[in-house]
Design an enzyme around this catalytic site. Structure first.
Site, short mmCIF file in Angstrom:
data_model
loop_
_atom_site.label_atom_id
_atom_site.label_comp_id
_atom_site.label_asym_id
_atom_site.label_seq_id
_atom_site.Cartn_x
_atom_site.Cartn_y
_atom_site.Cartn_z
N ARG A 131 0.84 -1.21 0.00
CA ARG A 131 0.00 0.00 0.00
C ARG A 131 0.86 1.25 0.00
NH1 ARG A 131 -2.09 1.65 4.57
NH2 ARG A 131 -2.63 -0.40 5.35
N TYR B 160 -13.78 21.10 -13.82
CA TYR B 160 -14.36 19.76 -13.90
C TYR B 160 -15.51 19.67 -12.88
CZ TYR B 160 -15.02 14.80 -13.50
OH TYR B 160 -15.60 13.56 -13.45
N ASP C 295 -4.74 21.79 -12.32
CA ASP C 295 -5.23 20.59 -13.03
C ASP C 295 -4.74 20.72 -14.47
OD1 ASP C 295 -6.63 18.69 -14.46
OD2 ASP C 295 -8.49 18.92 -13.31
N LYS D 193 -7.02 10.36 -18.75
CA LYS D 193 -7.20 11.05 -20.03
C LYS D 193 -5.95 10.91 -20.91
CE LYS D 193 -11.21 12.37 -18.38
NZ LYS D 193 -11.46 11.71 -17.11
N1 PLP Z 1 -10.00 16.86 -14.04
C1 PLP Z 1 -10.45 16.90 -15.30
C2 PLP Z 1 -10.11 18.09 -16.15
C3 PLP Z 1 -11.25 15.88 -15.79
O1 PLP Z 1 -11.71 15.94 -17.05
C4 PLP Z 1 -11.58 14.79 -14.95
C5 PLP Z 1 -12.45 13.68 -15.42
O2 PLP Z 1 -13.17 13.81 -16.37
C6 PLP Z 1 -11.09 14.78 -13.65
C7 PLP Z 1 -10.30 15.82 -13.23
C8 PLP Z 1 -11.39 13.63 -12.73
O3 PLP Z 1 -10.60 12.53 -13.08
P1 PLP Z 1 -11.04 10.99 -12.90
O4 PLP Z 1 -12.25 10.77 -13.74
O5 PLP Z 1 -9.82 10.25 -13.38
O6 PLP Z 1 -11.31 10.80 -11.45
#
Ligand code: PLP
Length: 380
Positions: free
Chosen positions: A52, A104, A177, A202
């Site tokens: 872990r 997001y 992000d 992504k």
């Molecule tokens: N940040 C962005 C810009 C995203 O598009 C997403 C998911 O669509 C996330 C964060 C969240 O990521 P995850 O779906 O891998 O938890």
């Protein structure tokens, strides 16, 4: 120490050039062990005791991501949300946080819920405006400024260097992000940010077959060690197979991003000339409000994500999405296959997304094929 004179495409393709010492294999094996042998004198000299906290399958993908982001250290997580929420949970109870109004949606909702429960104090600001960010931070009280650039789904751009200055002047850290830009186009840490987060689901993985997330830090400091401990004790860990697949995906990141950028620019220009399209939202178009900042802080392209607003409103947008044959009607982004989605349907009640908006994730197919399919679906 990895070489620092190599271009990112070389670093990624060779995944730092690591080979297996035991066999000479050019790909490291997947190590499924959950526990490790203790030395006879009761020490763990090889540095690992339990899976872990000490997963050897993370070493190479984390090191590669650290190199691509020009950071000091990285952590993998079982999703982008796990990465982001681990970061916010490491802040002191009630800490003041500034986040974008456009971001997001699931993370925006999570932050709002944290604020409602009293765990965090959250202010949502227009992060495309440095003035708005400056007004939102509270010197001495704000602990974290969170930005996403380009941001879902009209792709506003935040000036990272400007946001870092504002955050630091208030005594806060800046977290970015970087999912949509990827380190191939923008390296936030080099622009002054303190932390970078990815939904590695992504572009980093790129094949729509792994859910994963990451954090990368500019410095291996006391706050970073809190995050390291937060993952180990919180238990949000990525599986070994997923870590391996993510590394494999990252080896082609430069190629995929380059192709997606080139095609997205062409799709955006074609859609701007389409009679059924009201507006194209893409930072690569001079008409986009974030274009000038994007030119400065995105090198090599403006990303593979764009949105279009369809004439005729919500029904016309949903109808156009129903007629595509090549684009896949699905949420998410950053995979080799192009995706189209009616974004307001995904985000639900209270979304700031206009009802006529279709979000497009441009993959690596032939751009003419994509443009032809979408143009036909929109109609005359
Ligand atoms: N940040 C962005 C810009 C995203 O598009 C997403 C998911 O669509 C996330 C964060 C969240 O990521 P995850 O779906 O891998 O938890």
């Amino acid at each position: 120490m990895p070489r620092t004179d190599l271009h990112p495409s070389t670093v990624a393709a060779q995944a730092l050039g690591w080979t297996d010492a035991a066999t000479g294999a050019v790909v490291l094996p997947i190590q499924p062990a959950t526990t490790f042998i203790r030395d006879p004198d009761n020490e763990y000299r090889r540095g690992r005791s339990y899976g872990r906290a000490d997963n050897p399958g993370y070493d190479q993908p984390e090191a590669l991501l650290t190199a691509l982001e020009s950071g000091a250290a990285s952590l993998l997580f079982p999703s982008g949300m796990a990465a982001a929420t681990t970061l916010f949970r490491a802040l002191p109870l009630g800490a003041h946080v500034v986040a974008p109004q456009l971001m997001y949606h699931a993370l925006r909702r999570w932050l709002a819920a944290q604020a409602a429960a009293g765990y965090l104090a959250v202010d949502f600001a227009d992060a495309a405006s440095l003035d708005a960010l400056r007004q939102a931070v509270v010197p001495g009280r704000s602990r974290l400024v969170w930005i996403e650039t380009p941001a879902n789904p009209p792709w506003p751009i935040t000036d990272i260097a400007g946001a870092a200055e504002i955050a630091h002047a208030a005594g806060a850290v800046l977290a970015v992000d970087n999912t949509v830009a990827t380190p191939m186009l923008t390296r936030p840490l080099a622009l002054g940010a303190d932390l970078v987060m990815h939904s590695a689901t992504k572009y980093l993985n790129g094949h729509s077959d792994v859910i994963a997330g990451s954090l990368t830090a500019a410095r291996d400091d006391e706050f970073w060690q809190r995050l390291v401990a937060g993952r180990a004790s919180g238990g949000a860990i990525l599986g070994n197979l997923e870590a391996y697949l993510l590394l494999r995906g990252m080896r082609t990141l430069p190629l995929r991003v380059e192709r997606a950028c080139r095609s997205a620019q062409r799709v955006a220009e074609a859609m701007a000339a389409h009679p059924r399209v009201l507006q194209v939202l893409y930072p690569g178009l001079p008409t986009h409000p974030g274009h000038a900042v994007a030119r400065r802080q995105m090198a090599g392209g403006f990303g593979g994500m764009l949105s279009i607003r369809v004439k005729g409103g919500e029904a016309a947008a949903i109808a156009a999405a129903s007629r595509v044959e090549l684009w896949k009607r699905a949420t998410s982004l950053g995979g080799v296959e192009s995706l189209i989605e009616h974004r307001a349907s995904v985000e639900g009640a209270g979304t700031p997304v206009p009802p006529d908006l279709l979000r497009l994730s441009v993959g690596i197919e032939d751009a003419d094929d994509l443009i032809g399919d979408l143009s036909a679906a929109l109609g005359k």
